[in-house]
Design a protein around this motif. Structure first.
Motif, PDB file in Angstrom:
ATOM      1  N   ALA A  16       5.036  -1.658  -6.063  1.00 25.60           N
ATOM      2  CA  ALA A  16       5.844  -0.492  -6.422  1.00 25.60           C
ATOM      3  C   ALA A  16       7.331  -0.707  -6.183  1.00 25.60           C
ATOM      4  CB  ALA A  16       5.356   0.737  -5.653  1.00 25.60           C
ATOM      5  N   ASP A  57      -1.431  -1.205  -6.508  1.00 18.53           N
ATOM      6  CA  ASP A  57      -1.752   0.066  -5.853  1.00 18.53           C
ATOM      7  C   ASP A  57      -2.150   1.174  -6.824  1.00 18.53           C
ATOM      8  OD1 ASP A  57       0.653   0.547  -7.107  1.00 18.53           O
ATOM      9  OD2 ASP A  57       1.712   1.242  -5.314  1.00 18.53           O
ATOM     10  N   SER A  59      -0.364   2.994  -8.769  1.00 21.66           N
ATOM     11  CA  SER A  59       0.511   4.166  -8.665  1.00 21.66           C
ATOM     12  C   SER A  59       1.369   4.363  -9.909  1.00 21.66           C
ATOM     13  CB  SER A  59       1.433   4.025  -7.447  1.00 21.66           C
ATOM     14  OG  SER A  59       2.448   3.066  -7.682  1.00 21.66           O
ATOM     15  N   VAL A  60       1.798   5.613 -10.101  1.00 20.94           N
ATOM     16  CA  VAL A  60       2.710   5.959 -11.187  1.00 20.94           C
ATOM     17  C   VAL A  60       3.994   5.144 -11.093  1.00 20.94           C
ATOM     18  CG1 VAL A  60       4.205   7.803 -12.032  1.00 20.94           C
ATOM     19  CG2 VAL A  60       1.778   8.258 -11.626  1.00 20.94           C
ATOM     20  N   THR A  61       4.517   4.995  -9.891  1.00 21.15           N
ATOM     21  CA  THR A  61       5.764   4.249  -9.689  1.00 21.15           C
ATOM     22  C   THR A  61       5.634   2.813 -10.182  1.00 21.15           C
ATOM     23  OG1 THR A  61       6.336   5.599  -7.770  1.00 21.15           O
ATOM     24  CG2 THR A  61       7.436   3.470  -7.970  1.00 21.15           C
ATOM     25  N   THR A  62       4.507   2.190  -9.860  1.00 22.52           N
ATOM     26  CA  THR A  62       4.312   0.799 -10.261  1.00 22.52           C
ATOM     27  C   THR A  62       4.171   0.666 -11.772  1.00 22.52           C
ATOM     28  OG1 THR A  62       3.244   0.352  -8.141  1.00 22.52           O
ATOM     29  CG2 THR A  62       2.917  -1.268  -9.893  1.00 22.52           C
ATOM     30  N   GLY A  86      -5.295   2.498 -11.694  1.00 23.79           N
ATOM     31  CA  GLY A  86      -5.625   3.905 -11.864  1.00 23.79           C
ATOM     32  C   GLY A  86      -5.542   4.262 -13.339  1.00 23.79           C
ATOM     33  N   GLU A  89      -3.220   7.229 -14.165  1.00 25.39           N
ATOM     34  CA  GLU A  89      -1.829   6.839 -13.931  1.00 25.39           C
ATOM     35  C   GLU A  89      -1.327   5.903 -15.037  1.00 25.39           C
ATOM     36  OE1 GLU A  89      -3.595   8.078 -10.069  1.00 25.39           O
ATOM     37  OE2 GLU A  89      -4.244   6.826 -11.751  1.00 25.39           O
TER      38      GLU A  89
END
Length: 218
Positions: A16, A57, A59-62, A86, A89
């Motif tokens: 991220a 991870d 995640s949205v950020t990644t 995800g 995501e």
């Protein structure tokens, strides 16, 4: 049969935060080196297939970070989810005009099928009954077109640990054996390069863009 140039990348495990490292490796740096090599190919590939574990991870950020990195390559990208990813995501933050998350695509004379093997919260792979039915329907619709099937977990027995396995590989192979138009099956997950020639197609497993793994035979 007209040829098509396709590049597969897999197991990016992007982090991220800028500068963050996994096993001592900045996975963004290694990905960028791979993307630079792809961008320099002549003739350029018609598509890139990214077969899972795109983020470490999920995640949205990644995925936003990955979308920015992939924007530098003017080639359509087709993505799959791996066990680290995800799905929601990815749909929310990764997809773009050039980045696709679909179950099938026609590129030139070829048909590409993307199979979800992700099991939430687990490392091993499994193709659900609904996903298997969808694959069967897509194979029937492909007709006489040459087909490539892509998934994250390899159907080859490369690693004998349970978390490496596609658990219903026998059912998967039995389905594919009924469709002679299949030319290749491509996967990742094990972080190594391998190939196995079957009766009518070849299975390929592609190494990770950041770290390769030695698997024991026992």
């Amino acid at each position: 049969m007209k040829s098509l140039r396709v590049v597969q990348i897999t197991d990016i495990h992007l982090m991220a935060e800028s500068g963050a490292k996994l096993l001592g490796v900045d996975t963004a740096v290694t990905l960028q080196k791979v993307l630079d090599t792809i961008a320099a190919l002549s003739p350029p590939p018609e598509m890139i297939i990214a077969t899972g574990d795109l983020a470490d991870d999920g995640s949205v950020t990644t995925y936003k970070r990955l979308r920015h990195l992939l924007a530098g390559v003017d080639i359509p990208v087709y993505v799959l989810a791996g066990n680290h990813d995800g799905i929601d995501e990815m749909h929310d933050s990764l997809l773009d005009e050039n980045i696709n998350f679909v179950d099938t695509a026609r590129v030139g004379h070829w048909t590409f099928m993307f199979v979800n093997t992700r099991v939430a919260g687990q490392s091993h792979g499994f193709i659900s009954p609904d996903e298997m039915s969808l694959l069967k329907a897509n194979l029937e619709l492909a007709g006489e077109a040459p087909v490539v099937v892509a998934l994250h977990h390899t159907p080859m027995l490369i690693c004998r640990e349970a978390n490496c396995q596609l658990q219903n590989v026998t059912e998967f192979n039995r389905l594919l054996d009924g469709f002679p138009g299949i030319k290749a099956v491509i996967a990742g997950h094990t972080h190594i390069a391998a190939a196995k020639v079957n009766s009518s197609y070849t299975q390929y497993t592609t190494p990770s863009t950041f770290a390769q793994i030695a698997h024991g035979s026992g």
